[in-house]
Design an enzyme around this catalytic site. Structure first.
Site, PDB file in Angstrom:
ATOM      1  NE  ARG A   1      -3.823  10.627  23.886  1.00 36.29           N
ATOM      2  CZ  ARG A   1      -3.288  11.791  24.231  1.00 36.29           C
ATOM      3  NH1 ARG A   1      -2.077  12.123  23.819  1.00 36.29           N
ATOM      4  NH2 ARG A   1      -3.947  12.637  24.991  1.00 36.29           N
TER       5      ARG A   1
ATOM      6  CG  ASP B   1      -0.502  15.493  23.280  1.00 36.68           C
ATOM      7  OD1 ASP B   1      -1.263  14.911  24.069  1.00 36.68           O
ATOM      8  OD2 ASP B   1       0.543  14.998  22.838  1.00 36.68           O
TER       9      ASP B   1
ATOM     10  CD  GLN C   1       4.433  14.421  16.051  1.00 39.18           C
ATOM     11  OE1 GLN C   1       4.855  15.494  15.607  1.00 39.18           O
ATOM     12  NE2 GLN C   1       4.303  14.209  17.342  1.00 39.18           N
TER      13      GLN C   1
HETATM   14  O1  IFM Z   1      -1.900  11.830  20.490  1.00 41.38           O
HETATM   15  C1  IFM Z   1      -0.748  12.610  20.596  1.00 41.38           C
HETATM   16  C2  IFM Z   1       0.350  11.717  21.084  1.00 41.38           C
HETATM   17  O2  IFM Z   1       0.035  11.183  22.338  1.00 41.38           O
HETATM   18  C3  IFM Z   1       1.671  12.433  21.150  1.00 41.38           C
HETATM   19  N1  IFM Z   1       1.972  13.047  19.887  1.00 41.38           N
HETATM   20  C4  IFM Z   1       0.956  13.927  19.386  1.00 41.38           C
HETATM   21  C5  IFM Z   1      -0.388  13.229  19.282  1.00 41.38           C
HETATM   22  C6  IFM Z   1      -1.430  14.234  18.807  1.00 41.38           C
HETATM   23  O3  IFM Z   1      -1.477  15.353  19.628  1.00 41.38           O
END
Ligand code: IFM
Length: 803
Positions: free
Chosen positions: A362, A495, A692
């Site tokens: 993804r 996740d 993030q």
């Molecule tokens: O969507 C995820 C991604 O694949 C990895 N980092 C966290 C995101 C949200 O859980």
């Protein structure tokens, strides 16, 4: 508090105070050779893989050491300093420093003791080694004798874990030699007697080099502990203190490359030398070093080539709006962040050490979206690759190995895949990300023929791209939960939501609804009428079901647990309001305008903060259901009520799609790195790249951001800004212009390359609107609405849109 500023003309961020709250880094190189460097020259290098090709050592959790250190010593006074403020760390009252992080290079200048130095770090275009070019100028009124020394700390093994952990092995396979103008490090040097192309236990000789060009080596050291000296550190290595590195090599010790040269500079004189570093056999290293015999012109030429290459991509979209933060992010920094994430996925940063041995499905498919408008050819190559990692049942491989071999891969249905990757099952969303990505690519380029291109599946068989997409729809339909919504499986985008085969995800339901809209466009284009009808009926029935199951008065819920409880209901004690289902209800087209507005208002009231909207509220603590894994995190952190930056991009897009320019822009500003340049002591991360997440209001460090650079945020915010705020929405036949902007934007301009044609778009907003179109004029001709059919475009186009 601020530590620097944006130099937009040069596409540089300039750090004027080196004592930044975190290492502020830049990326150098290409997929062949990567280098990460901080404003204090900390960081590491690797060939191809951050995990398995590690050349320079970097110690995580240790605030930015070691790095690409260059020391300068005045041989008369014995005083010494470094070309970057750290590691020597002179008093900033006397030591002046400036770091310019540019696109593909970093230049660190220093002024101390009347000596000006400029250390330029870059990876030359198309090459797989790095250059540290140092120019030193004597600004005093008398001659100066200086010792210049470079230090590179090699890992003892190309696998970073072996280097850090398996010392009983990795210490005893490494040794260094001095070869005139370079230190050569050999790993498994004792295997030099075995024939080429053979190996022992899959091992053979690997060589790295650290060389000097433009001056004679005066002394050298290949042994880290000898270089530093006992009880010394990087700030005062013994060999630097005394001006002589002692001419030692390593054998069963930690290896390094350290080289010194002695120069004399008359008053006003400048001298340039270059240190070269890479992983290459010794003969090739010698050739590389030879190319820099006259370093100054070679370096200047290479830097120009590097800049020209980057500019040729970034210039494909340029904006000039009333917001300097928006302009710098869209024209340079968000775009560059998108490329870095596209190239490195989640493999190498100061947080990601390269442990993951593949691409997340993804993540990678989403990352592609951020560069489609700038480099569609690069995007296409990766889309092909990701389609080849789709299983023939339509699902995506959760982790696509770096060694991916289409047609031959095991899948989550095989124990071998589970054991190798650690992914025990399919995730519900992976293949659904293909729809917006493929649609954006085809719409940007007009390359509808791509739909007919045949691409293998990961495990077996092959099919056209169109068929790949049909299989992705089939995968979702074959994995429905008890209510008929997509099962959450091992995870959806989040996740930390393990909903399993019997729990259901509203986010995936919305993605699936949207996927059917896109597939219908392709099916209509292909005149696949039966399938169009099938999609129409399926989508209608499915949409009604989602409405019935997920709309809860003023919000969309987050789904259903395996035991049938609704997640995200207003009455729940924790996590009763979630961000993503609200934005995605709008993006997917499922929400009615009234629902969309109510849901988005609820987000603004319940979830928004001055740093962006939190992912859900209240955080999980005492009422987490089985599968609500977010509870493992501190409250206000990551998926447990953190401000997940990636989701801000979808929120920007959703507000823009509803025509709410003020809100869209507010969300952009709240979480934009550039808008937080003045409060770096709170945000801490670089003000020129996304992280993030930002700690939410439930954290005692509200506003602090984490996990720099490699984040899906780069692409979602880019899409939110380009398609949303700027309203550049290509489709199969042309380009729709639908900006959603703050009322105060009375005029702005966009330069865009679209299908090889230049567009200069002026947007006029005399009546201070947020969206809408009063008139659209293309090359003097008034068009019917806000749509430009491709066939009306000339090579160069003047477009005037009045809101
Ligand atoms: O969507 C995820 C991604 O694949 C990895 N980092 C966290 C995101 C949200 O859980």
């Amino acid at each position: 508090m601020k530590y620097g500023y944006f130099d937009n003309e040069n596409r540089e961020y300039v750090i004027t105070n080196p004592a930044t709250p975190a290492p502020w880094v830049n990326y150098l190189g290409s997929p062949e050779y990567g280098a990460i460097i901080s404003n204090n020259a900390g960081g590491y290098s690797f060939a191809k893989s951050g995990a398995n090709g590690r050349i320079l050592r970097y110690v995580f959790n240790n605030f930015d050491q070691p790095g690409r250190y260059i020391y300068i010593r005045d041989d008369r006074s014995s005083d010494f300093w470094s070309a970057s403020w750290q590691p020597v760390g002179k008093d900033l009252a006397q030591y002046k420093s400036e770091c310019r992080h540019g696109i593909g290079y970093t230049k660190i200048s220093a002024d101390y003791s009347d000596i000006h130095s400029e250390a330029l770090y870059y990876v030359p275009l198309g090459k797989s080694y790095e250059v540290w070019a140092l120019s030193v100028t004597n600004h005093s009124d008398h001659e100066r004798n200086l010792t210049l020394s470079g230090y590179a700390e090699f890992t003892n093994h190309s696998n970073y874990e072996q280097d850090q952990v398996n010392l009983q092995y990795s210490l005893f396979i490494s040794r260094t030699l001095f070869e005139g103008n370079r230190i050569t490090q050999q790993i498994h040097g004792n295997l030099d007697a075995i024939p080429e192309n053979e190996n022992v236990d899959e091992k053979n000789v690997t060589e790295r080099f650290f060389g000097l060009a433009g001056a004679e080596v005066s002394s050298y050291c290949g042994d880290k502990n000898e270089f530093l000296g006992s009880y010394h550190g990087y700030g005062n290595p013994e060999g630097i203190v005394c001006g002589d590195l002692g001419d030692k090599t390593s054998y069963n010790e930690n290896s390094c490359g350290a080289l010194s040269c002695k120069i004399t500079l008359k008053a006003g004189e400048t001298r340039t030398i270059a240190f070269l570093l890479g992983m290459k056999p010794s003969s090739e290293a010698a050739e590389v070093i030879r190319c820099y015999e006259n370093p100054a012109p070679t370096v200047a030429e290479e830097l120009e080539a590097l800049k020209a290459d980057w500019n040729s991509k970034l210039d494909n979209l340029k904006v000039s709006t009333p917001s300097p933060e928006f302009d710098t992010m869209i024209n340079t920094w968000n775009a560059y962040n998108c490329f870095m994430t596209f190239i490195w996925s989640r493999a190498a940063s100061f947080i990601y050490c390269g442990l993951r041995n593949g691409y997340g499905y993804r993540d990678t498919v989403q990352d592609i979206q951020g560069i489609i408008h700038l480099a569609p050819e690069m995007a296409l190559e990766k889309i092909r690759f990701m389609l080849s990692a789709q299983v023939n049942n339509g699902g995506g491989l959760p982790l696509v190995k770096f060694t991916h071999t289409p047609g031959k891969e095991d899948t989550p249905d095989d124990a071998s895949y589970v054991q190798e990757t650690g992914h025990p099952a399919y995730r519900a969303d992976d293949a659904l990300w293909l729809f917006p990505t493929v649609y954006k690519y085809i719409s940007e380029t007009g390359n509808t023929a791509f739909l007919d291109e045949v691409i293998p599946f990961a495990n077996k068989d092959e099919a056209t791209v169109y068929e790949h997409l049909k299989r992705a729809v089939a995968f979702s339909l074959n994995h429905l939960g008890p209510h008929g919504m997509p099962a959450g499986l091992y995870a959806d985008w989040n996740d930390c939501l393990r909903l399993g085969a019997n729990g259901e995800s509203s986010f995936v339901a919305l993605q699936f609804y949207y996927a059917m809209t896109i597939l219908k466009i392709f099916a209509e284009y292909k005149k696949d009428t039966e399938y169009v009808q099938y999609l129409e009926e399926t989508q209608k029935a499915f949409g009604e079901k989602v409405q019935e199951l997920c709309w809860d008065n003023d919000r969309f819920v987050r789904g259903y647990t395996e035991s049938g409880e609704r997640i995200g209901e207003a009455a729940a004690p924790e996590a009763n309001m979630w961000l993503n289902p609200q934005s995605w209800a709008v993006i997917s087209g499922l929400a009615s305008p009234e629902q969309g507005d109510a849901a988005l208002n609820n987000v603004y009231e319940r979830l928004n903060t001055k740093y962006g909207a939190i992912l859900m509220d209240p955080p999980y603590h005492a009422h987490a259901f089985d599968g609500a894994l977010a509870v493992i995190y501190n409250q206000g952190t990551k998926e447990n009520s953190g401000i997940f930056s990636q989701s801000q991009g979808w929120l920007i897009l959703a507000e823009a799609l509803r025509g709410h320019g003020e809100r869209a822009f507010t969300y952009f500003m709240e979480n934009s790195p550039a808008a937080q340049n003045d409060c770096a002591e709170i945000r801490r991360l670089e003000p020129y790249c996304y992280g993030q997440f930002t700690e939410g209001k439930a954290s005692k460090h509200f506003g602090r951001s984490h996990v720099h650079w490699l984040t899906g945020t780069a692409s979602t915010v880019m899409v939110g800004c380009v398609e949303g705020i700027l309203g550049l929405r290509p489709d199969l036949e042309g380009l729709r212009l639908s900006p959603s902007v703050p009322k105060s934007w009375k005029h702005f301009e966009i330069e865009k390359v679209f299908r090889g044609k230049q567009l200069h778009i002026s947007v006029e907003n005399p009546d201070e609107k947020e969206s809408g179109c009063c008139s659209l004029v293309l090359n003097g001709q008034k068009l019917a609405d806000n749509y430009i059919p491709e066939n009306l475009l000339q090579d160069k186009n003047e477009v005037i849109l009045t809101l």
